[in-house]
Design a protein around this motif. Structure first.
Motif, PDB file in Angstrom:
ATOM      1  N   SER A  62     105.331  76.352  95.984  1.00  0.00           N
ATOM      2  CA  SER A  62     106.728  76.039  95.660  1.00  0.00           C
ATOM      3  C   SER A  62     106.902  74.592  95.225  1.00  0.00           C
ATOM      4  O   SER A  62     107.897  74.231  94.600  1.00  0.00           O
ATOM      5  N   GLY A  63     105.916  73.738  95.582  1.00  0.00           N
ATOM      6  CA  GLY A  63     106.008  72.319  95.258  1.00  0.00           C
ATOM      7  C   GLY A  63     106.844  71.541  96.251  1.00  0.00           C
ATOM      8  O   GLY A  63     107.093  70.340  96.061  1.00  0.00           O
ATOM      9  N   ALA A  64     107.262  72.198  97.334  1.00  0.00           N
ATOM     10  CA  ALA A  64     108.140  71.559  98.311  1.00  0.00           C
ATOM     11  C   ALA A  64     107.415  70.454  99.069  1.00  0.00           C
ATOM     12  O   ALA A  64     106.358  70.675  99.651  1.00  0.00           O
ATOM     13  N   GLY A  65     107.987  69.259  99.047  1.00  0.00           N
ATOM     14  CA  GLY A  65     107.437  68.161  99.825  1.00  0.00           C
ATOM     15  C   GLY A  65     106.285  67.422  99.167  1.00  0.00           C
ATOM     16  O   GLY A  65     105.764  66.457  99.734  1.00  0.00           O
ATOM     17  N   PHE A  66     105.888  67.849  97.986  1.00  0.00           N
ATOM     18  CA  PHE A  66     104.774  67.180  97.300  1.00  0.00           C
ATOM     19  C   PHE A  66     105.264  66.533  96.013  1.00  0.00           C
ATOM     20  O   PHE A  66     105.911  67.180  95.186  1.00  0.00           O
ATOM     21  N   THR A  67     104.997  65.259  95.881  1.00  0.00           N
ATOM     22  CA  THR A  67     105.342  64.535  94.659  1.00  0.00           C
ATOM     23  C   THR A  67     104.080  63.919  94.088  1.00  0.00           C
ATOM     24  O   THR A  67     103.073  63.741  94.777  1.00  0.00           O
ATOM     25  N   SER A  68     104.103  63.615  92.823  1.00  0.00           N
ATOM     26  CA  SER A  68     102.953  62.968  92.189  1.00  0.00           C
ATOM     27  C   SER A  68     103.459  62.127  91.026  1.00  0.00           C
ATOM     28  O   SER A  68     104.564  62.340  90.523  1.00  0.00           O
ATOM     29  N   PRO A  69     102.678  61.168  90.579  1.00  0.00           N
ATOM     30  CA  PRO A  69     103.076  60.372  89.420  1.00  0.00           C
ATOM     31  C   PRO A  69     103.092  61.231  88.160  1.00  0.00           C
ATOM     32  O   PRO A  69     102.538  62.332  88.151  1.00  0.00           O
ATOM     33  N   PRO A  70     103.728  60.758  87.103  1.00  0.00           N
ATOM     34  CA  PRO A  70     103.740  61.510  85.847  1.00  0.00           C
ATOM     35  C   PRO A  70     102.313  61.718  85.336  1.00  0.00           C
ATOM     36  O   PRO A  70     101.416  60.919  85.636  1.00  0.00           O
ATOM     37  N   PRO A  71     102.075  62.799  84.585  1.00  0.00           N
ATOM     38  CA  PRO A  71     100.737  63.039  84.040  1.00  0.00           C
ATOM     39  C   PRO A  71     100.254  61.847  83.215  1.00  0.00           C
ATOM     40  O   PRO A  71     101.024  61.243  82.458  1.00  0.00           O
ATOM     41  N   LEU A  72      98.989  61.499  83.366  1.00  0.00           N
ATOM     42  CA  LEU A  72      98.402  60.380  82.644  1.00  0.00           C
ATOM     43  C   LEU A  72      97.791  60.880  81.345  1.00  0.00           C
ATOM     44  O   LEU A  72      96.917  61.744  81.344  1.00  0.00           O
ATOM     45  N   PHE A  73      98.232  60.335  80.229  1.00  0.00           N
ATOM     46  CA  PHE A  73      97.726  60.767  78.924  1.00  0.00           C
ATOM     47  C   PHE A  73      97.041  59.607  78.209  1.00  0.00           C
ATOM     48  O   PHE A  73      97.227  58.433  78.554  1.00  0.00           O
ATOM     49  N   GLU A  74      96.248  59.955  77.200  1.00  0.00           N
ATOM     50  CA  GLU A  74      95.653  58.989  76.273  1.00  0.00           C
ATOM     51  C   GLU A  74      94.875  57.885  76.987  1.00  0.00           C
ATOM     52  O   GLU A  74      95.104  56.701  76.765  1.00  0.00           O
ATOM     53  N   GLU A  75      93.987  58.295  77.874  1.00  0.00           N
ATOM     54  CA  GLU A  75      93.096  57.356  78.547  1.00  0.00           C
ATOM     55  C   GLU A  75      91.654  57.793  78.306  1.00  0.00           C
ATOM     56  O   GLU A  75      91.351  58.977  78.248  1.00  0.00           O
ATOM     57  N   TYR A  76      90.770  56.815  78.157  1.00  0.00           N
ATOM     58  CA  TYR A  76      89.355  57.147  78.094  1.00  0.00           C
ATOM     59  C   TYR A  76      88.955  57.774  79.421  1.00  0.00           C
ATOM     60  O   TYR A  76      89.485  57.435  80.479  1.00  0.00           O
ATOM     61  N   LEU A  77      87.986  58.682  79.381  1.00  0.00           N
ATOM     62  CA  LEU A  77      87.565  59.385  80.584  1.00  0.00           C
ATOM     63  C   LEU A  77      87.115  58.415  81.672  1.00  0.00           C
ATOM     64  O   LEU A  77      87.447  58.588  82.847  1.00  0.00           O
ATOM     65  N   ALA A  78      86.370  57.393  81.303  1.00  0.00           N
ATOM     66  CA  ALA A  78      85.875  56.424  82.289  1.00  0.00           C
ATOM     67  C   ALA A  78      87.030  55.702  82.982  1.00  0.00           C
ATOM     68  O   ALA A  78      87.000  55.477  84.197  1.00  0.00           O
ATOM     69  N   VAL A  79      88.054  55.337  82.212  1.00  0.00           N
ATOM     70  CA  VAL A  79      89.222  54.651  82.779  1.00  0.00           C
ATOM     71  C   VAL A  79      89.994  55.604  83.678  1.00  0.00           C
ATOM     72  O   VAL A  79      90.412  55.247  84.792  1.00  0.00           O
ATOM     73  N   ARG A  80      90.173  56.822  83.206  1.00  0.00           N
ATOM     74  CA  ARG A  80      90.894  57.833  83.978  1.00  0.00           C
ATOM     75  C   ARG A  80      90.197  58.065  85.328  1.00  0.00           C
ATOM     76  O   ARG A  80      90.834  58.093  86.383  1.00  0.00           O
ATOM     77  N   GLU A  81      88.881  58.215  85.283  1.00  0.00           N
ATOM     78  CA  GLU A  81      88.159  58.549  86.514  1.00  0.00           C
ATOM     79  C   GLU A  81      88.003  57.354  87.457  1.00  0.00           C
ATOM     80  O   GLU A  81      87.834  57.544  88.661  1.00  0.00           O
ATOM     81  N   ALA A  82      88.088  56.157  86.927  1.00  0.00           N
ATOM     82  CA  ALA A  82      88.109  54.982  87.813  1.00  0.00           C
ATOM     83  C   ALA A  82      89.363  55.034  88.676  1.00  0.00           C
ATOM     84  O   ALA A  82      89.331  54.720  89.878  1.00  0.00           O
ATOM     85  N   LYS A  83      90.470  55.443  88.075  1.00  0.00           N
ATOM     86  CA  LYS A  83      91.722  55.569  88.816  1.00  0.00           C
ATOM     87  C   LYS A  83      91.646  56.717  89.821  1.00  0.00           C
ATOM     88  O   LYS A  83      92.184  56.627  90.939  1.00  0.00           O
ATOM     89  N   VAL A  84      90.975  57.811  89.426  1.00  0.00           N
ATOM     90  CA  VAL A  84      90.804  58.951  90.334  1.00  0.00           C
ATOM     91  C   VAL A  84      90.006  58.528  91.567  1.00  0.00           C
ATOM     92  O   VAL A  84      90.366  58.842  92.707  1.00  0.00           O
ATOM     93  N   ARG A  85      88.938  57.788  91.348  1.00  0.00           N
ATOM     94  CA  ARG A  85      88.096  57.345  92.477  1.00  0.00           C
ATOM     95  C   ARG A  85      88.864  56.411  93.413  1.00  0.00           C
ATOM     96  O   ARG A  85      88.650  56.424  94.626  1.00  0.00           O
ATOM     97  N   GLU A  86      89.743  55.604  92.852  1.00  0.00           N
ATOM     98  CA  GLU A  86      90.568  54.732  93.688  1.00  0.00           C
ATOM     99  C   GLU A  86      91.459  55.556  94.608  1.00  0.00           C
ATOM    100  O   GLU A  86      91.628  55.231  95.789  1.00  0.00           O
ATOM    101  N   ARG A  87      92.018  56.635  94.080  1.00  0.00           N
ATOM    102  CA  ARG A  87      92.885  57.486  94.894  1.00  0.00           C
ATOM    103  C   ARG A  87      92.081  58.209  95.968  1.00  0.00           C
ATOM    104  O   ARG A  87      92.518  58.348  97.106  1.00  0.00           O
ATOM    105  N   ILE A  88      90.902  58.688  95.607  1.00  0.00           N
ATOM    106  CA  ILE A  88      90.052  59.369  96.586  1.00  0.00           C
ATOM    107  C   ILE A  88      89.693  58.418  97.719  1.00  0.00           C
ATOM    108  O   ILE A  88      89.739  58.780  98.897  1.00  0.00           O
ATOM    109  N   SER A  89      89.334  57.182  97.365  1.00  0.00           N
ATOM    110  CA  SER A  89      88.990  56.184  98.371  1.00  0.00           C
ATOM    111  C   SER A  89      90.172  55.914  99.300  1.00  0.00           C
ATOM    112  O   SER A  89      90.005  55.809 100.531  1.00  0.00           O
ATOM    113  N   PHE A  90      91.356  55.810  98.726  1.00  0.00           N
ATOM    114  CA  PHE A  90      92.563  55.581  99.534  1.00  0.00           C
ATOM    115  C   PHE A  90      92.784  56.720 100.518  1.00  0.00           C
ATOM    116  O   PHE A  90      93.052  56.496 101.713  1.00  0.00           O
ATOM    117  N   TYR A  91      92.671  57.959 100.043  1.00  0.00           N
ATOM    118  CA  TYR A  91      92.923  59.099 100.908  1.00  0.00           C
ATOM    119  C   TYR A  91      91.806  59.303 101.928  1.00  0.00           C
ATOM    120  O   TYR A  91      92.064  59.807 103.036  1.00  0.00           O
TER     121      TYR A  91
END
Length: 239
Positions: A62-91
């Motif tokens: 239902s999406g209840a209680g879960f929010t996320s930032p807007p979809p990230l577009f037009e990023e190089y894969l390496a840049v995108r995944e650097a941000k993904v790894r930062e989030r994984i590390s945080f969690y």
């Protein structure tokens, strides 16, 4: 193809093999041990875990209680995944801290931890989806998130059944009802409940609960993050 994409493809192939490998002898043995452990766990504990999974499944769909930032577009894969790894590390850090605090309290706080830990994992998946450019406002994308969760924590035999769905998600999702209210979420969550890894039950044990809670939360969050990266890579690189 740049060197980073080559490395990504290598990691993706390794993950694909792991998702489709045969059931090993150690895997059968561990499953047998897990069944024995489950048989001595009080029914109220199983009921609490089942309720937590049921409520989380309903909330994600239902999406209840879960929010996320807007979809990230037009990023190089390496840049995108650097941000993904930062989030994984945080969690991972968040989950480990939360696991240590609740694990120290034994069964009662350990049971309280299970839905909290599910929420942390799901929130991480929502963030990762957005970083890969996916709109989690679409309930089909939220269903994909649940499939990532299930394939990460299910047994190998069930993982083998789930992988083809994830690998062909674009076509599979076309067969799903357009109306979220027409989706049978209760039957969906029941299909997966018995296949989930219950390693976190160790966290309910007195004395060792704090250490186990911190370690298991950290390890399982990392495992889920890596699965998510490869699941989204699979879709991204197919384009």
């Amino acid at each position: 193809m740049d060197s980073y994409t080559q490395q990504v493809n290598k990691e993706l192939r390794e993950w694909q093999k792991a998702m489709q490998r045969g059931i090993s002898v150690p895997g059968r043995l561990s499953r047998g041990i897990q069944r024995k452990i489950n048989s001595v766990i009080p029914e109220k504990v199983h009921a609490a875990l089942t309720t937590a999974i049921k409520q989380t499944t309903r909330a994600v769909i239902s999406g209840a209680g879960f929010t996320s930032p807007p979809p990230l577009f037009e990023e190089y894969l390496a840049v995108r995944e650097a941000k993904v790894r930062e989030r994984i590390s945080f969690y991972k850090t968040t989950a480990a801290t939360e696991g240590a605090l609740t694990g120290a309290g034994g069964i009662l706080l350990g049971l309280a931890d299970f839905p909290l830990f599910l929420t942390i994992k799901m929130k991480m998946l929502f963030d990762i989806a957005a970083l890969y450019g996916r709109n989690v406002g679409d309930y089909k994308e939220r269903l994909f998130i649940l499939h990532i969760f299930f394939i990460t924590f299910s047994t190998q035999d069930f993982r083998n059944k789930l992988y083809p769905i994830i690998a062909d998600w674009e076509n599979y999702s076309k067969e799903l009802p357009e109306d979220i209210n027409a989706f049978d979420w209760r039957n969906f969550q029941q299909q997966y409940r018995d296949y989930l890894d219950l390693a976190k039950l160790l966290q309910l044990m007195p004395v060792i609960g704090a250490a186990v809670g911190a370690y298991v939360n950290h390890r399982l969050t990392d495992k889920l993050g890596q699965s998510a990266m490869n699941a989204y890579r699979l879709r991204l690189l197919k384009k």
